[in-house]
Enzyme design. Structure first.
Site, mmCIF file in Angstrom:
data_model
loop_
_atom_site.group_PDB
_atom_site.id
_atom_site.type_symbol
_atom_site.label_atom_id
_atom_site.label_comp_id
_atom_site.label_asym_id
_atom_site.label_seq_id
_atom_site.Cartn_x
_atom_site.Cartn_y
_atom_site.Cartn_z
ATOM 1 N N LYS A 150 -26.629 7.727 39.814
ATOM 2 C CA LYS A 150 -26.614 6.476 38.761
ATOM 3 C C LYS A 150 -25.473 5.908 38.767
ATOM 4 C CE LYS A 150 -27.022 9.695 35.594
ATOM 5 N NZ LYS A 150 -27.139 11.038 36.491
ATOM 6 N N THR A 151 -24.201 6.149 38.798
ATOM 7 C CA THR A 151 -23.044 5.419 38.920
ATOM 8 C C THR A 151 -23.044 4.405 40.162
ATOM 9 O OG1 THR A 151 -21.888 7.163 37.619
ATOM 10 C CG2 THR A 151 -20.531 5.466 38.983
ATOM 11 N N ASP A 203 -21.871 4.588 31.011
ATOM 12 C CA ASP A 203 -22.086 5.786 31.431
ATOM 13 C C ASP A 203 -22.549 6.747 30.127
ATOM 14 O OD1 ASP A 203 -22.773 7.500 33.302
ATOM 15 O OD2 ASP A 203 -20.931 8.035 33.961
ATOM 16 N N THR A 234 -28.325 11.183 31.393
ATOM 17 C CA THR A 234 -29.146 12.332 31.939
ATOM 18 C C THR A 234 -29.861 12.621 30.882
ATOM 19 O OG1 THR A 234 -27.259 13.497 30.894
ATOM 20 C CG2 THR A 234 -27.100 13.156 33.152
ATOM 21 N N ARG A 275 -24.598 14.710 45.484
ATOM 22 C CA ARG A 275 -23.226 14.993 45.190
ATOM 23 C C ARG A 275 -22.856 16.562 45.618
ATOM 24 N NH1 ARG A 275 -22.022 14.334 39.307
ATOM 25 N NH2 ARG A 275 -21.273 12.255 39.986
#
Ligand SMILES: Nc1ncnc2c1ncn2[C@@H]1O[C@H](COP(=O)(O)OP(=O)(O)O)[C@@H](O)[C@H]1O
Ligand SMILES: [Mg+2]
Length: 338
Positions: free
Chosen positions: A66-67, A111, A160, A219
């Site tokens: 997302k980031t 965020d 999320t 990740r």
């Protein structure tokens, strides 16, 4: 190795490598075909009209990109990005000062936008809708509001937990993107790319092994790669071979099915303490000694995607595949009784 391999948040030293591994353009961004296709069109259209991109909401479990995507969008739009987060914007004034500090066309990335305090959220509404904020000047009966105009800009929110975003906020995002867990073929691309950037000698035959054990999450794939690099350096000759990868994965506690310690514990507890469910998420989280948020954001989405558990109106329960995975099917029922 106390840092949990599936942990939702990036650790401090990880953030460094993460930025080195982040794709910077849409073309470099692996997978998520649907989100990329949509963005490609909307970005080209906005640029063609010399306008800012509509506000974008990006949802998906931790570690899916997302980031990264927010930075990619800013880069593709050739704009600056200002980064903040829901919990960081404690007071409405914090929000107002960030908004007034934005330049024309800038991206504001928020965020964890589901954790934005209500008062800050209300400052954001007119900013997103009318490019303005309403300042209250003075106090009591003499107070009046003054409308301050802002430069055109794009808000990108990441979450999320889309279910926790209020309807008025959700409605102000014109573009809604959902990131899904990555299939092994795409994770293989992520791993190969990262190995190249980090200069890890990785046997191509070991790639599928890593890709199927990364919980569908870039990740985690990158984290496993770095851990295996350590193992290869200390116990081998630096090469991440199939054999070394297998040993390394055992060492960091990731099983064949790509489940990690907390996934297995979840399945085991649901099987043994709740006879396979249904069980409420809070009760389950308490039995696991985990935060409800971790269970809901990190553990369950993956177990659900793998078809091992399901959500029912009465709570979580194991699917037939989940019962098998938890070892319930071999039992005669007595073994897991209370
Ligand atoms: N589509 C992708 N292609 C390649 N690498 C990715 C992709 N998405 C995420 N990553 C990698 O995973 C890491 C975590 O991504 P991030 O954007 O921080 O996830 P999120 O913000 O959803 O938690 C990034 O540093 C990047 O290296
Ligand atoms: Mg992020």
């Amino acid at each position: 190795m106390d840092e949990r391999v599936i942990s939702a948040q990036a650790s401090a030293d990880e953030r460094q490598t993460e930025s080195a591994l982040r794709p910077t353009t849409l073309a470099e961004y692996i997978g998520q075909a649907q989100a990329k296709a949509q963005l490609g069109i909307f970005i080209a259209a906005a640029k063609g009209r010399a306008e800012t991109l509509d506000h974008v909401l990006v949802q998906g479990p931790p570690g899916l990109g997302k980031t990264t995507l927010a930075y990619v969008i800013a880069r593709e739009m050739n704009t600056n990005i200002r980064v903040t987060s829901g919990p960081a914007l404690e007071r409405p004034a914090d929000m107002a000062s960030i908004l007034t500090g934005l330049g024309a066309g800038d991206v504001l990335f928020i965020d964890e936008i589901h954790r934005l305090p209500q008062a800050a959220e209300e400052v954001l509404y007119p900013a997103m809708e009318d490019k303005a904020i309403d300042l209250v000047i003075g106090k009591g009966v003499g107070a009046r509001t003054h409308r301050l105009h802002l430069e055109p800009m794009t808000v990108i929110g990441a979450t999320t937990r889309p279910g926790l975003i209020s309807a008025p906020l959700r409605d102000r995002f014109g573009i809604n993107l959902r990131l899904d867990f990555y299939p092994p073929e795409e994770l293989a691309q992520v791993i190969e790319r990262s190995a190249r950037i980090l200069n890890v000698p990785l046997d191509p035959q070991a790639v599928p092994l890593l890709a199927t054990r990364s919980r569908g999450t870039p990740r985690i794939a990158n984290r496993i790669l770095r851990r295996l690099r350590d193992v290869a350096q200390v116990e081998g000759d630096g090469q991440v071979t199939v054999d070394l990868a297998e040993r390394g994965l055992r060492l960091i506690g990731i099983d064949q099915g790509g489940l990690d310690e907390i996934d297995r514990r979840y399945l085991r507890v649901l099987a043994s303490k709740f006879r396979g469910g249904p069980a409420g998420v809070e009760t389950l989280a308490a039995a696991l000694s985990e935060e409800t948020e971790t269970v809901e954001d990190v553990v369950e989405p993956y177990l659900m995607q793998r078809g091992l558990i399901e959500r029912t109106p009465r709570g979580r329960q194991l699917t037939p595949a989940g019962r098998l995975e938890a070892g319930m099917e071999q039992s005669t029922g007595g073994l897991f009784g209370p």
